[in-house]
Write an enzyme that holds these catalytic residues in place. Structure first.
Site, mmCIF file in Angstrom:
data_model
loop_
_atom_site.group_PDB
_atom_site.id
_atom_site.type_symbol
_atom_site.label_atom_id
_atom_site.label_comp_id
_atom_site.label_asym_id
_atom_site.label_seq_id
_atom_site.Cartn_x
_atom_site.Cartn_y
_atom_site.Cartn_z
ATOM 1 N N HIS A 144 0.835 -1.209 0.000
ATOM 2 C CA HIS A 144 0.000 0.000 0.000
ATOM 3 C C HIS A 144 0.865 1.252 0.000
ATOM 4 O O HIS A 144 0.559 2.228 -0.705
ATOM 5 C CB HIS A 144 -0.924 0.017 1.218
ATOM 6 C CG HIS A 144 -1.639 1.319 1.385
ATOM 7 N ND1 HIS A 144 -2.756 1.671 0.646
ATOM 8 C CD2 HIS A 144 -1.379 2.392 2.187
ATOM 9 C CE1 HIS A 144 -3.155 2.882 0.986
ATOM 10 N NE2 HIS A 144 -2.333 3.344 1.923
ATOM 11 N N GLU A 145 1.935 1.233 0.779
ATOM 12 C CA GLU A 145 2.803 2.407 0.869
ATOM 13 C C GLU A 145 3.519 2.697 -0.450
ATOM 14 O O GLU A 145 3.921 3.838 -0.699
ATOM 15 C CB GLU A 145 3.838 2.204 1.981
ATOM 16 C CG GLU A 145 3.266 2.046 3.378
ATOM 17 C CD GLU A 145 2.554 3.290 3.874
ATOM 18 O OE1 GLU A 145 2.934 4.409 3.454
ATOM 19 O OE2 GLU A 145 1.600 3.145 4.663
ATOM 20 N N THR A 146 3.689 1.681 -1.287
ATOM 21 C CA THR A 146 4.484 1.832 -2.515
ATOM 22 C C THR A 146 3.671 1.528 -3.770
ATOM 23 O O THR A 146 4.239 1.297 -4.835
ATOM 24 C CB THR A 146 5.690 0.873 -2.472
ATOM 25 O OG1 THR A 146 5.220 -0.483 -2.306
ATOM 26 C CG2 THR A 146 6.637 1.215 -1.327
#
EC number: 3.2.1.14
Length: 321
Positions: A144-146
């Site tokens: 999700h962060e990337t």
């Protein structure tokens, strides 16, 4: 032997028979009532607990000390490569090397396995299903962060994790004045790596834990894939009061306090989202970012053929203070 000496010996024997209370010896747990956690895993408020080697809450709950990475006893079932093969890794992070991805060619399987080897408890703690869920949860949160995915992306939005290795369009150097973790001249501490490590007060302790000076060399998180994965695993494995470690949550080592339960924070993938970004995403009902994290998690659990567990969202959880 005098009565006092006998009492002291008996007291010591009783103490030694009780399990350690906090820190790396107790799965990253923190002490109640803002007490310090000593190097040996005991709670107290004197210099023996709050001085040299103190693991957490060394200056009370307001800060101090360096968070310590717990190293739980492995299950003996082999390293993380016994859970995720190269082929599975490539299937899970299907489009990470797409030509449109900033991180094309950066996040390698070999770097992932090498980094995991520096954190003996990661992906090796508990039953096979627990180990699978930990890897799925870690890759989901970091995907999700990337992410580079979108609703109509080829193979679905959740096949596009690990598309980016550093924050796009950062307008801040993320430097907070700190005597303990001073910013280096001209360096910026914006989001980098799988967990998008941000701020000098995270780069400093992460670097110390993995043996690299990230305050002076923050770009290593976006140029050295093994260092990059290690910073994400450090964040995952490390409790930072009042939050438990994500590792302790997913492996069942965290027991919520009465305060946690009153805040809706119960074991499950949802409380890990709360640990990672709860102040923004949790506690206000439905949130598309929380749903995105869950989508990645379910896809990875399906690939690994393991159940999701309970309490996947944090919609009704109050953020950690």
């Amino acid at each position: 032997m005098g009565a006092f000496a006998l009492f002291a010996v008996l007291a010591m024997a009783v103490t030694m028979a009780v399990a350690e209370q906090c820190g790396s010896q107790a799965g990253g747990a923190t002490c109640p009532n803002c007490l310090c956690c000593s190097r040996f895993g005991w709670c107290g408020s004197t210099s023996d607990y709050c001085g040299d080697g103190c693991q957490s809450q060394c200056a009370g709950c307001g800060g101090g000390g360096t968070p310590v990475t717990p190293t739980p006893t492995p299950s003996g079932g082999g390293g993380v490569s016994s859970i995720v093969s190269r082929a599975l890794f490539d299937r899970m992070l299907l489009h990470r090397n797409d030509g449109a991805c900033q991180a094309k060619g950066f996040y390698t399987y070999d770097a992932f396995v090498a980094a995991a080897g520096a954190f003996p408890g990661f992906g090796t703690t508990g039953s096979t299903d627990t180990r699978k869920r930990e890897v799925a949860a870690f890759l989901a949160q970091t995907s999700h962060e990337t992410t580079g995915g979108w609703a109509t992306a080829p193979d679905g939005a959740f096949a596009w994790g690990y598309c980016f290795k550093q924050e796009r369009g950062a307008t801040s150097n993320y430097c907070t004045p700190s005597a303990q973790w001073p910013c280096a001249p001209g360096k910026s501490y914006y989001g980098r790596g799988p967990i998008q490590l941000s701020h000098n007060y995270n780069y400093g302790p992460a670097g110390r834990a993995i043996g690299v000076d990230l305050l002076r060399n923050p770009d290593l998180v976006a140029t050295d894939p093994t260092v990059s994965f290690k910073t994400a695993m450090w964040f995952w494995m490390t409790a930072q009061a009042p939050k438990p470690s994500s590792h302790a949550v997913i492996t069942g080592q965290w027991s919520p306090s009465g305060t946690d339960r009153a805040a809706g924070r119960v074991p499950g993938f949802g409380v890990i989202t709360n640990i990672v970004n709860g102040g923004i995403e949790c506690g206000h009902g439905q949130d598309s970012r929380v749903a995105d994290r869950i989508g990645f998690y379910k896809r990875y659990c399906d690939i690994l053929r393991v159940g999701y567990g309970n309490n996947l969202d944090c919609y009704n959880q109050r953020p950690f203070a």
